[in-house]
Write a protein that holds these residues in place. Sequence first.
Motif, PDB file in Angstrom:
ATOM      1  N   GLU A   1       0.843  -1.215   0.000  1.00 32.29           N
ATOM      2  CA  GLU A   1       0.000   0.000   0.000  1.00 32.29           C
ATOM      3  C   GLU A   1       0.874   1.260   0.000  1.00 32.29           C
ATOM      4  O   GLU A   1       0.620   2.211  -0.725  1.00 32.29           O
ATOM      5  CB  GLU A   1      -0.892   0.011   1.233  1.00 32.29           C
TER       6      GLU A   1
ATOM      7  N   LYS B   1     -15.183   6.162   0.917  1.00 33.18           N
ATOM      8  CA  LYS B   1     -15.777   5.500  -0.255  1.00 33.18           C
ATOM      9  C   LYS B   1     -17.226   5.108   0.006  1.00 33.18           C
ATOM     10  O   LYS B   1     -17.692   5.153   1.142  1.00 33.18           O
ATOM     11  CB  LYS B   1     -14.960   4.272  -0.601  1.00 33.18           C
TER      12      LYS B   1
ATOM     13  N   ASP C   1     -11.829   2.254  -4.000  1.00 28.65           N
ATOM     14  CA  ASP C   1     -11.220   3.298  -3.162  1.00 28.65           C
ATOM     15  C   ASP C   1     -11.441   4.636  -3.846  1.00 28.65           C
ATOM     16  O   ASP C   1     -11.360   4.745  -5.078  1.00 28.65           O
ATOM     17  CB  ASP C   1      -9.713   3.054  -3.018  1.00 28.65           C
TER      18      ASP C   1
ATOM     19  N   LYS D   1      -0.868  -1.772  -6.172  1.00 33.05           N
ATOM     20  CA  LYS D   1      -1.922  -1.891  -5.138  1.00 33.05           C
ATOM     21  C   LYS D   1      -2.627  -3.239  -5.183  1.00 33.05           C
ATOM     22  O   LYS D   1      -3.237  -3.660  -4.212  1.00 33.05           O
ATOM     23  CB  LYS D   1      -2.939  -0.767  -5.337  1.00 33.05           C
TER      24      LYS D   1
ATOM     25  N   HIS E   1     -16.505  -3.618   3.044  1.00 36.16           N
ATOM     26  CA  HIS E   1     -15.583  -2.509   2.707  1.00 36.16           C
ATOM     27  C   HIS E   1     -16.343  -1.255   2.290  1.00 36.16           C
ATOM     28  O   HIS E   1     -15.914  -0.506   1.432  1.00 36.16           O
ATOM     29  CB  HIS E   1     -14.560  -2.980   1.673  1.00 36.16           C
TER      30      HIS E   1
HETATM   31  C1  GAL Z   1      -9.890  -1.625   2.231  1.00 37.11           C
HETATM   32  C2  GAL Z   1      -9.333  -0.565   1.307  1.00 37.11           C
HETATM   33  C3  GAL Z   1      -8.085  -1.078   0.642  1.00 37.11           C
HETATM   34  C4  GAL Z   1      -7.088  -1.540   1.692  1.00 37.11           C
HETATM   35  C5  GAL Z   1      -7.751  -2.489   2.705  1.00 37.11           C
HETATM   36  C6  GAL Z   1      -6.824  -2.834   3.849  1.00 37.11           C
HETATM   37  O1  GAL Z   1     -11.069  -1.169   2.810  1.00 37.11           O
HETATM   38  O2  GAL Z   1     -10.310  -0.264   0.313  1.00 37.11           O
HETATM   39  O3  GAL Z   1      -7.520  -0.046  -0.174  1.00 37.11           O
HETATM   40  O4  GAL Z   1      -6.592  -0.425   2.351  1.00 37.11           O
HETATM   41  O5  GAL Z   1      -8.913  -1.907   3.237  1.00 37.11           O
HETATM   42  O6  GAL Z   1      -6.610  -1.756   4.678  1.00 37.11           O
END
Ligand code: GAL
Length: 437
Positions: free
Chosen positions: A57, A108, A320, A356, A396
């Motif tokens: 990341e 998001k 995201d 990513k 998420h």
């Molecule tokens: C998600 C995010 C990802 C990554 C993951 C772990 O919610 O959309 O980009 O960061 O968490 O933290």
Amino acid sequence: MKFTYTFGAALVAALLATACGKKEEAAPVAATPAPAAAPAPAKTAVEVLHYWTSGGEAKSAAELKGMLEAKGYEWKDFAVAGGGGENAMTVLKSRAVSGNPPTAAQVKGPAIQEWAKEGMLANIDNVAGPEKWDELLPKVVADVMKADGHYVAAPVNVHRVNWMWANPEVLKKAGVAGMPKTWDEFFVAADKIKKSGNIALAHGGQNWQDFTVFESVVLGVGGAEFYDKALVKLDPAALTSPTMTKAVTTFRKLKGYVDDASSGRDWNMTTAMVIQGKAGFQFMGDWAKGEFTAAGQKPGEGFLCAAAPGTANAYTFNVDSFIMFKLKDEAAQKGQADLASAILSPEFQEVFNQNKGSIPVRLGHDMSKFDDCAKLSAADFVATAKAGGLVPSIAHGMAVSPAAEGAIKDAVSQFWNDDKISVADGVKNIAKAAATK
Ligand code: GAL
């Protein structure tokens, strides 16, 4: 003309002397300091809140930093560790409430609308219009980025959540031929891995990770239509149906395949267990692929990727995005516009998503330089959008209100952690939580 030596004259003399090949000793002079150079104009700061702090990341976030610095901005990295972003949202709220929001923040899904309702977001149609974002983006994504018909956020990527990652060496040692396609096949493979002396399932015991696994189980047991009814529409009948009971039973069964140190472990440390050959499988979104990539591993060699059991024809999407806050200063507004434009640029979309683990959010982006997992994700994104298997990830932040998401997440995690909660009570608790307004 009495020529008084100044520092400048001495410098000219030395330069001339060098140029003419004569090395005259510059006469000692009482140098009068040249006027100090005017200080460089202060750079406009672009401050971005995000929670991308793992190896893969951080490399991805560094791409955005580099692009904005190349445009002459000072990048203020407002990184808040904590997978899934719960910590980051807490910090953001306190900053926003104090009337001092950053330029942009990683927010998001439906949460974007909540920030918009507070009247705190900037209208970035001045970027999205000329750059034709409505044509560039899948409609399902563009709609989420708008409030009252105006763009207030810039989308970065498309993550797929319903992935299963595996270490081929661990599977081979256990005599597991290929990636399990159903949950029954998964448990047969998991038993073999346990018997071979390895951890079958690498899992990080944090509420958002429990929820991530749970949503893939519901998707695999019930299918996309059932997932949509139960976890997007929060239909009470679906939430208390025999199908949900079967999913919760399957979810509980997974508990027997994780290690004792699972509780509280960060997701990327959990992915590291698969990378290092300590564990066979991990169910996690494809930000996990960013960790394999950062470790120099390639799909089909160092690791395997496949849709979670029973979900090959479905796709839980997680986009995201960065919301753009209303700023007073004109230069800061320009920095914000340049940030939004950089995020959607083909160059950034390419290099960011390769690091990513996600795929570009721009339609029709050339995938030839992406690996096989990303190519499969891109193909499945289009196929499921057409065939109806494309669903928003509830774990998420893409499917329901933050309040409902948080309540269901806690009920799921409580069930995972407490074996004394029966499956029947687990189903009831999840359905009750889903009624949270
Ligand atoms: C998600 C995010 C990802 C990554 C993951 C772990 O919610 O959309 O980009 O960061 O968490 O933290």
